[in-house]
Motif scaffolding. Sequence first.
Motif, PDB file in Angstrom:
ATOM      1  N   HIS A 280     -11.498   6.946 -12.045  1.00  0.00           N
ATOM      2  CA  HIS A 280     -12.131   6.148 -13.212  1.00  0.00           C
ATOM      3  C   HIS A 280     -11.256   6.436 -14.542  1.00  0.00           C
ATOM      4  CE1 HIS A 280     -15.777   7.199 -10.791  1.00  0.00           C
ATOM      5  NE2 HIS A 280     -16.408   6.170 -11.476  1.00  0.00           N
ATOM      6  N   TRP A 281     -11.618   5.590 -15.417  1.00  0.00           N
ATOM      7  CA  TRP A 281     -10.871   5.498 -16.509  1.00  0.00           C
ATOM      8  C   TRP A 281     -12.056   5.519 -17.716  1.00  0.00           C
ATOM      9  CZ3 TRP A 281      -9.561   3.335 -12.195  1.00  0.00           C
ATOM     10  CH2 TRP A 281      -8.146   3.491 -11.651  1.00  0.00           C
ATOM     11  N   VAL A 282     -11.543   6.220 -18.754  1.00  0.00           N
ATOM     12  CA  VAL A 282     -12.589   6.145 -19.950  1.00  0.00           C
ATOM     13  C   VAL A 282     -11.941   5.656 -21.303  1.00  0.00           C
ATOM     14  CG1 VAL A 282     -13.656   8.016 -19.182  1.00  0.00           C
ATOM     15  CG2 VAL A 282     -11.853   8.461 -20.562  1.00  0.00           C
ATOM     16  N   ALA A 283     -12.816   4.910 -21.865  1.00  0.00           N
ATOM     17  CA  ALA A 283     -12.448   4.572 -23.470  1.00  0.00           C
ATOM     18  C   ALA A 283     -12.636   5.932 -24.134  1.00  0.00           C
ATOM     19  CB  ALA A 283     -13.294   3.261 -23.840  1.00  0.00           C
ATOM     20  N   GLU A 284     -11.895   5.874 -25.185  1.00  0.00           N
ATOM     21  CA  GLU A 284     -12.155   7.218 -26.140  1.00  0.00           C
ATOM     22  C   GLU A 284     -12.002   6.634 -27.638  1.00  0.00           C
ATOM     23  OE1 GLU A 284      -9.181  10.707 -26.891  1.00  0.00           O
ATOM     24  OE2 GLU A 284     -10.190  11.033 -25.114  1.00  0.00           O
ATOM     25  N   TYR A 285     -12.733   7.223 -28.576  1.00  0.00           N
ATOM     26  CA  TYR A 285     -12.554   6.915 -29.974  1.00  0.00           C
ATOM     27  C   TYR A 285     -12.800   8.352 -30.764  1.00  0.00           C
ATOM     28  CZ  TYR A 285     -13.379   5.098 -34.700  1.00  0.00           C
ATOM     29  OH  TYR A 285     -13.241   4.874 -36.071  1.00  0.00           O
ATOM     30  N   ASN A 286     -12.016   8.709 -31.294  1.00  0.00           N
ATOM     31  CA  ASN A 286     -11.901   9.877 -32.157  1.00  0.00           C
ATOM     32  C   ASN A 286     -12.167  11.200 -31.225  1.00  0.00           C
ATOM     33  OD1 ASN A 286     -11.548   8.764 -34.703  1.00  0.00           O
ATOM     34  ND2 ASN A 286     -13.496   8.854 -35.452  1.00  0.00           N
ATOM     35  N   GLY A 287     -11.608  11.105 -30.229  1.00  0.00           N
ATOM     36  CA  GLY A 287     -11.914  12.080 -29.186  1.00  0.00           C
ATOM     37  C   GLY A 287     -13.147  12.180 -28.338  1.00  0.00           C
ATOM     38  N   GLU A 288     -13.634  11.317 -28.490  1.00  0.00           N
ATOM     39  CA  GLU A 288     -15.099  11.138 -27.837  1.00  0.00           C
ATOM     40  C   GLU A 288     -14.979  10.040 -26.846  1.00  0.00           C
ATOM     41  OE1 GLU A 288     -17.848  13.231 -28.071  1.00  0.00           O
ATOM     42  OE2 GLU A 288     -16.754  14.313 -29.558  1.00  0.00           O
ATOM     43  N   VAL A 289     -15.780  10.386 -25.681  1.00  0.00           N
ATOM     44  CA  VAL A 289     -15.585   9.306 -24.611  1.00  0.00           C
ATOM     45  C   VAL A 289     -16.741   8.191 -24.806  1.00  0.00           C
ATOM     46  CG1 VAL A 289     -16.323   8.864 -22.123  1.00  0.00           C
ATOM     47  CG2 VAL A 289     -14.758  10.764 -22.659  1.00  0.00           C
ATOM     48  N   THR A 290     -16.548   7.059 -25.062  1.00  0.00           N
ATOM     49  CA  THR A 290     -17.376   5.938 -25.163  1.00  0.00           C
ATOM     50  C   THR A 290     -17.694   4.900 -24.134  1.00  0.00           C
ATOM     51  OG1 THR A 290     -15.593   4.665 -26.463  1.00  0.00           O
ATOM     52  CG2 THR A 290     -16.732   6.100 -27.608  1.00  0.00           C
ATOM     53  N   GLY A 291     -16.776   4.992 -23.159  1.00  0.00           N
ATOM     54  CA  GLY A 291     -16.838   3.970 -22.105  1.00  0.00           C
ATOM     55  C   GLY A 291     -16.199   4.473 -20.781  1.00  0.00           C
ATOM     56  N   LEU A 292     -16.863   3.947 -19.615  1.00  0.00           N
ATOM     57  CA  LEU A 292     -16.231   4.267 -18.373  1.00  0.00           C
ATOM     58  C   LEU A 292     -15.989   2.920 -17.547  1.00  0.00           C
ATOM     59  CD1 LEU A 292     -15.894   6.709 -16.531  1.00  0.00           C
ATOM     60  CD2 LEU A 292     -18.375   6.253 -15.895  1.00  0.00           C
ATOM     61  N   VAL A 293     -15.220   3.017 -16.344  1.00  0.00           N
ATOM     62  CA  VAL A 293     -14.947   2.156 -15.415  1.00  0.00           C
ATOM     63  C   VAL A 293     -14.379   2.428 -14.270  1.00  0.00           C
ATOM     64  CG1 VAL A 293     -12.730   1.282 -16.363  1.00  0.00           C
ATOM     65  CG2 VAL A 293     -14.291  -0.470 -15.448  1.00  0.00           C
ATOM     66  N   SER A 294     -14.522   1.855 -13.375  1.00  0.00           N
ATOM     67  CA  SER A 294     -13.878   2.366 -11.792  1.00  0.00           C
ATOM     68  C   SER A 294     -13.467   1.083 -11.089  1.00  0.00           C
ATOM     69  CB  SER A 294     -14.624   3.186 -11.114  1.00  0.00           C
ATOM     70  OG  SER A 294     -13.934   3.569  -9.942  1.00  0.00           O
ATOM     71  N   CYS A 295     -12.765   1.309 -10.143  1.00  0.00           N
ATOM     72  CA  CYS A 295     -12.453   0.016  -9.370  1.00  0.00           C
ATOM     73  C   CYS A 295     -12.152   0.258  -7.841  1.00  0.00           C
ATOM     74  CB  CYS A 295     -11.012  -0.662 -10.040  1.00  0.00           C
ATOM     75  SG  CYS A 295      -9.459   0.579  -9.689  1.00  0.00           S
TER      76      CYS A 295
END
Length: 202
Positions: free
Chosen positions: A62-77
């Motif tokens: 999995h990979w995560v999107a992060e903004y200001n140290g907070e996880v804001t999104g997720l994706v896998s493949c």
Amino acid sequence: MPCCSIIRNAKKDDGSIAVPLLFNAGKHLLSEVFGQGDQQVALDYLLSAWKKGGGQYGFENHWVAEYNGEVTGLVSCWHDRLPENFDRETLSSIVEHYGIDDALEIVMRSQQYLAVLEAPLFTEFGIGHLAVSPDARRQGTGSALIEFMEVKARAMKKNALVLNCEIANEGAIAFYQRLGFGEHRTNDQFVQMIKALHIETP
């Protein structure tokens, strides 16, 4: 507000935020398969599987999107170059959490859904578990995660991105269409969306 400052590999410690996002990406299916309709039972398993790392629900794929140290999104493949033990680790996480008898029932329920979900072909790069936290929606996070996966797919010389979406989820289908996906294969429950990739040759 910017959609995200970075997209990075997920970590074990992301589970408290990432697992609810993963669950929301396929709430009905995951509740039925892992909880027989009980959302908390399914969430408990997903958190356990996330921490183990490997397999379909572990943090390693999995990979995560992060903004200001907070996880804001997720994706896998999913693709043909996943580790050889990928499926074995998925099964191991189920057996360890539920026990062998219940695990067999879960695998059988899972197979019923797999029968109507289109798997990516050898030349395709499958995207899954795409989810964005409520506060970060409509700010480009989902698009950024898709673009990140597209870069990975091109690096593997795949011809297309594919993903499965519930037919009833009209908002998600419209979102993917805006990003260049078209409807590819459909059945009573799911539509497979596809986006062709034109690989640049040197």
